[in-house]
Design an enzyme around this catalytic site. Structure first.
Site, mmCIF file in Angstrom:
data_model
loop_
_atom_site.group_PDB
_atom_site.id
_atom_site.type_symbol
_atom_site.label_atom_id
_atom_site.label_comp_id
_atom_site.label_asym_id
_atom_site.label_seq_id
_atom_site.Cartn_x
_atom_site.Cartn_y
_atom_site.Cartn_z
ATOM 1 N N GLU A 65 9.134 -7.865 -3.745
ATOM 2 C CA GLU A 65 9.166 -8.927 -2.714
ATOM 3 C C GLU A 65 10.203 -8.613 -1.640
ATOM 4 O O GLU A 65 10.869 -9.510 -1.126
ATOM 5 C CB GLU A 65 9.484 -10.288 -3.341
ATOM 6 C CG GLU A 65 8.382 -10.835 -4.197
ATOM 7 C CD GLU A 65 7.369 -11.669 -3.419
ATOM 8 O OE1 GLU A 65 6.221 -11.719 -3.866
ATOM 9 O OE2 GLU A 65 7.723 -12.227 -2.377
ATOM 10 N N GLY A 66 10.326 -7.338 -1.290
ATOM 11 C CA GLY A 66 11.312 -6.913 -0.304
ATOM 12 C C GLY A 66 12.575 -6.468 -1.009
ATOM 13 O O GLY A 66 13.225 -7.247 -1.705
ATOM 14 N N GLU A 126 0.860 -1.199 0.000
ATOM 15 C CA GLU A 126 0.000 0.000 0.000
ATOM 16 C C GLU A 126 0.886 1.235 0.000
ATOM 17 O O GLU A 126 2.095 1.139 0.183
ATOM 18 C CB GLU A 126 -0.872 0.012 1.261
ATOM 19 C CG GLU A 126 -1.819 -1.155 1.331
ATOM 20 C CD GLU A 126 -2.707 -1.112 2.557
ATOM 21 O OE1 GLU A 126 -2.764 -0.055 3.228
ATOM 22 O OE2 GLU A 126 -3.340 -2.136 2.830
ATOM 23 N N ARG A 169 30.750 -11.447 -33.579
ATOM 24 C CA ARG A 169 31.236 -10.107 -33.914
ATOM 25 C C ARG A 169 32.761 -10.102 -34.125
ATOM 26 O O ARG A 169 33.499 -10.634 -33.296
ATOM 27 C CB ARG A 169 30.857 -9.154 -32.765
ATOM 28 C CG ARG A 169 31.458 -7.798 -32.841
ATOM 29 C CD ARG A 169 30.711 -6.887 -33.767
ATOM 30 N NE ARG A 169 31.231 -5.524 -33.702
ATOM 31 C CZ ARG A 169 31.166 -4.671 -34.701
ATOM 32 N NH1 ARG A 169 30.608 -5.028 -35.852
ATOM 33 N NH2 ARG A 169 31.637 -3.456 -34.583
ATOM 34 N N GLY A 179 27.879 -0.981 -28.961
ATOM 35 C CA GLY A 179 26.722 -0.135 -29.303
ATOM 36 C C GLY A 179 25.452 -0.944 -29.535
ATOM 37 O O GLY A 179 24.342 -0.499 -29.200
ATOM 38 N N GLY A 213 4.890 -0.615 2.019
ATOM 39 C CA GLY A 213 5.615 -1.362 0.990
ATOM 40 C C GLY A 213 6.644 -2.218 1.714
ATOM 41 O O GLY A 213 6.371 -3.368 2.062
ATOM 42 N N GLU A 222 17.685 -3.878 0.577
ATOM 43 C CA GLU A 222 17.944 -3.375 1.940
ATOM 44 C C GLU A 222 17.157 -4.195 2.967
ATOM 45 O O GLU A 222 17.670 -4.528 4.039
ATOM 46 C CB GLU A 222 17.566 -1.887 2.050
ATOM 47 C CG GLU A 222 18.484 -0.930 1.288
ATOM 48 C CD GLU A 222 18.281 -0.968 -0.232
ATOM 49 O OE1 GLU A 222 17.231 -1.443 -0.697
ATOM 50 O OE2 GLU A 222 19.200 -0.523 -0.944
ATOM 51 N N GLN A 281 41.546 -11.228 -24.641
ATOM 52 C CA GLN A 281 41.721 -11.802 -23.303
ATOM 53 C C GLN A 281 40.834 -11.124 -22.254
ATOM 54 O O GLN A 281 40.278 -11.774 -21.364
ATOM 55 C CB GLN A 281 43.192 -11.680 -22.909
ATOM 56 C CG GLN A 281 43.630 -12.761 -21.961
ATOM 57 C CD GLN A 281 45.124 -12.803 -21.817
ATOM 58 O OE1 GLN A 281 45.817 -11.805 -22.039
ATOM 59 N NE2 GLN A 281 45.640 -13.948 -21.442
HETATM 60 C C1 LIG Z 1 6.693 -3.811 -10.948
HETATM 61 C C2 LIG Z 1 6.259 -4.036 -9.544
HETATM 62 C C3 LIG Z 1 5.432 -5.111 -9.239
HETATM 63 C C4 LIG Z 1 5.002 -5.320 -7.931
HETATM 64 N N1 LIG Z 1 4.110 -6.327 -7.675
HETATM 65 C C5 LIG Z 1 3.556 -6.408 -6.432
HETATM 66 C C6 LIG Z 1 2.477 -7.325 -6.178
HETATM 67 O O1 LIG Z 1 2.045 -8.076 -7.051
HETATM 68 N N2 LIG Z 1 1.923 -7.348 -4.933
HETATM 69 C C7 LIG Z 1 2.357 -6.529 -3.933
HETATM 70 O O2 LIG Z 1 1.807 -6.591 -2.835
HETATM 71 N N3 LIG Z 1 3.373 -5.650 -4.135
HETATM 72 C C8 LIG Z 1 3.972 -5.561 -5.360
HETATM 73 N N4 LIG Z 1 4.992 -4.663 -5.599
HETATM 74 C C9 LIG Z 1 5.437 -3.804 -4.500
HETATM 75 C C10 LIG Z 1 6.876 -4.085 -4.033
HETATM 76 O O3 LIG Z 1 6.959 -5.301 -3.337
HETATM 77 C C11 LIG Z 1 7.318 -2.865 -3.229
HETATM 78 O O4 LIG Z 1 7.455 -1.778 -4.133
HETATM 79 C C12 LIG Z 1 8.635 -3.100 -2.494
HETATM 80 O O5 LIG Z 1 8.462 -4.038 -1.456
HETATM 81 C C13 LIG Z 1 9.214 -1.794 -1.905
HETATM 82 O O6 LIG Z 1 8.242 -1.080 -1.216
HETATM 83 P P1 LIG Z 1 8.061 0.487 -1.519
HETATM 84 O O7 LIG Z 1 7.901 0.630 -2.994
HETATM 85 O O8 LIG Z 1 6.978 1.015 -0.657
HETATM 86 O O9 LIG Z 1 9.454 1.125 -1.145
HETATM 87 P P2 LIG Z 1 9.780 1.936 0.187
HETATM 88 O O10 LIG Z 1 9.421 1.103 1.365
HETATM 89 O O11 LIG Z 1 9.189 3.301 0.084
HETATM 90 O O12 LIG Z 1 11.366 2.051 0.109
HETATM 91 C C14 LIG Z 1 12.099 3.186 -0.378
HETATM 92 C C15 LIG Z 1 13.590 2.931 -0.098
HETATM 93 O O13 LIG Z 1 13.808 2.866 1.327
HETATM 94 C C16 LIG Z 1 14.493 1.659 1.644
HETATM 95 N N5 LIG Z 1 14.059 1.208 2.966
HETATM 96 C C17 LIG Z 1 12.781 1.043 3.411
HETATM 97 N N6 LIG Z 1 12.798 0.629 4.691
HETATM 98 C C18 LIG Z 1 14.104 0.547 5.067
HETATM 99 C C19 LIG Z 1 14.785 0.197 6.267
HETATM 100 N N7 LIG Z 1 14.103 -0.196 7.351
HETATM 101 N N8 LIG Z 1 16.133 0.223 6.278
HETATM 102 C C20 LIG Z 1 16.841 0.594 5.180
HETATM 103 N N9 LIG Z 1 16.264 0.961 4.013
HETATM 104 C C21 LIG Z 1 14.916 0.915 3.965
HETATM 105 C C22 LIG Z 1 14.078 0.682 0.539
HETATM 106 O O14 LIG Z 1 14.980 -0.397 0.444
HETATM 107 C C23 LIG Z 1 14.109 1.601 -0.669
HETATM 108 O O15 LIG Z 1 15.428 1.727 -1.113
HETATM 109 C C24 LIG Z 1 5.453 -4.449 -6.886
HETATM 110 C C25 LIG Z 1 6.311 -3.386 -7.198
HETATM 111 C C26 LIG Z 1 6.698 -3.164 -8.496
HETATM 112 C C27 LIG Z 1 7.569 -1.971 -8.799
#
Ligand SMILES: Cc1cc2nc3c(=O)[nH]c(=O)nc-3n(C[C@H](O)[C@H](O)[C@H](O)COP(=O)(O)OP(=O)(O)OC[C@H]3O[C@@H](n4cnc5c(N)ncnc54)[C@H](O)[C@@H]3O)c2cc1C
Length: 374
Positions: free
Chosen positions: A357-358, A124, A261, A334, A128, A361, A272
């Site tokens: 999926e996380g 959400e 190529r 290129g 995330g 970080e 090498q």
């Molecule tokens: C193409 C795509 C498909 C997806 N499909 C799905 C899906 O099918 N279902 C679903 O539920 N979700 C889905 N997602 C969501 C995805 O899992 C999240 O975008 C992801 O987990 C990151 O969450 P966020 O975007 O809110 O990033 P944020 O949480 O806003 O993170 C921003 C930055 O802060 C860093 N960060 C956050 N917390 C910490 C911490 N505690 N310590 C250090 N760094 C931190 C992160 O690593 C990142 O670099 C999808 C996303 C994309 C882009």
């Protein structure tokens, strides 16, 4: 676990299917940003949608290693198609594991035949990386669950028949619900425009007084947190497998190119420095593969370190994918920058494996917590 030869036979069968029925459309799917319908039809030939599910619900009981090999081979030619299959599995997973007999009958039969597309709705705006910051709520009223909230970045959104939805059922408790595309109060946001996996639709899924019958609650209304935590430990190696497949596909394309190529009167493959790069990339891919397969074994056997190994595998494989894909573009000179060659698409596709999926970080936080026992 099966014998090694069984896995290799299975790999060959999926590779054949991927190269003949999915690869020919991969560039078009990316360019036109269209759902990989050809891949969906191809999955039916080997009943790949049924692979991870119990025989109890009509599945093939394929273990995590078999699932990884399957996604690896599909991602080797088309990351969008591997993502489509993985998310169908992830969306159907909670239904197959915790659904009532009525729901399993309704959902799993057509799904096993490959006729169903599914989504998993966790993320959400406020949740995330912080999955448990989710604000979507489900309230029990007059024998039904009423869901309100908005899920973000949902794969397969608007194309899926079924949505497994994480929603708050109390101050600190969560449930998971099966929502059908025709349920009143369900709608979708705009299709996102993305860097990679462009054929995979991504959109918000919106719930406004969305009412579902009681039998759509999966398992216990307060155990959703545990269900999702367990399922993430299982799906993370699968993202690792997707990343590994992208890396292998990029390296295979680069090897083909440097052998064809000619520069300075000889094959690029004779230089090498180029040979050193190929050796380094191949070694990293093999290291990633071994870690991934070890994590699959740990998840399958429910070993205590399974969650840590799953995070390590996702972290390592996605970094290898990004590095190998970028270097493979470089090995093309290129030509690698043009959409005529698949490595350009693979480099864009690789990036998402470090994010969804996380993020990397978040994987590091999980690994560090286990190492430091805090
Ligand atoms: C193409 C795509 C498909 C997806 N499909 C799905 C899906 O099918 N279902 C679903 O539920 N979700 C889905 N997602 C969501 C995805 O899992 C999240 O975008 C992801 O987990 C990151 O969450 P966020 O975007 O809110 O990033 P944020 O949480 O806003 O993170 C921003 C930055 O802060 C860093 N960060 C956050 N917390 C910490 C911490 N505690 N310590 C250090 N760094 C931190 C992160 O690593 C990142 O670099 C999808 C996303 C994309 C882009």
């Amino acid at each position: 676990m099966l014998e090694r030869e069984d896995y290799e036979e299975f790999r060959k069968a999926v590779r054949r299917l991927a190269e003949t029925k999915i690869q020919p459309y991969a560039a078009d799917v990316d360019e036109k940003k269209r759902f990989p319908e050809e891949a969906l039809a191809a999955f039916k030939e080997l009943q790949l949608v049924a692979l991870p599910f119990d025989e109890r619900v009509g599945g093939q009981s394929g273990d995590v290693l078999a699932q990884s090999i399957c996604l690896e081979e599909i991602a080797r030619v088309c990351a969008t198609s591997s993502l489509t299959l993985m998310v169908i599995w992830a969306g159907l997973g909670p239904i197959a594991s915790f659904g009532s007999p009525q729901l399993i009958e309704e959902v799993m039969k057509p799904a096993i035949n490959g006729d169903t597309v599914a989504s998993i709705c966790l993320t959400e705006i406020h949740g995330g990386s912080d999955v448990w910051g989710a604000r979507t709520r489900a309230q029990y009223q007059d024998g039904q669950w009423v869901i309100n909230g908005q899920k973000r970045y949902i794969t397969n959104a608007s194309r899926s028949d079924w949505y497994s939805v994480l929603a708050r059922t109390g101050e600190d408790s969560f449930g998971v619900f099966a929502v059908h595309k025709s349920d009143p109060g369900l709608s979708f946001g705009k299709l996102e425009s993305k860097m990679g996996v462009r054929g995979s639709p991504t959109a918000d899924v919106i719930f406004e007084d969305c009412r579902v019958e009681d039998y759509r609650l999966l398992g216990d209304s307060k155990e959703g947190r545990q269900y999702i935590t367990d399922s993430l430990a299982y799906t993370r190696p699968l993202i690792g497998a997707q990343a590994l497949g992208i890396a292998q596909g990029a390296l295979d394309a680069a090897i083909k190119y440097v052998k064809e190529r000619e520069v300075f009167g000889q094959q690029v493959a004779r230089f090498q420095m180029i040979r050193g790069t190929i050796a380094d990339l191949a070694t990293e891919i093999e290291a990633a593969r071994q870690l991934l397969y070890r994590s699959c074994q740990a998840v399958e056997n429910k070993e205590p370190e399974a969650r840590t190994l799953a995070s390590m595998a996702k972290l390592f494989c996605s970094n290898v994918a990004m590095k190998v894909a970028t270097e493979s573009v470089q090995l093309h000179g290129g030509a690698g920058y043009l959409t005529d060659f698949p490595v350009e698409r693979m480099m864009r596709d690789a990036k998402i494996t470090q994010i969804y999926e996380g993020t990397s970080e978040i994987q590091k936080l999980i690994v560090a917590k286990a190492m430091l026992s805090d």
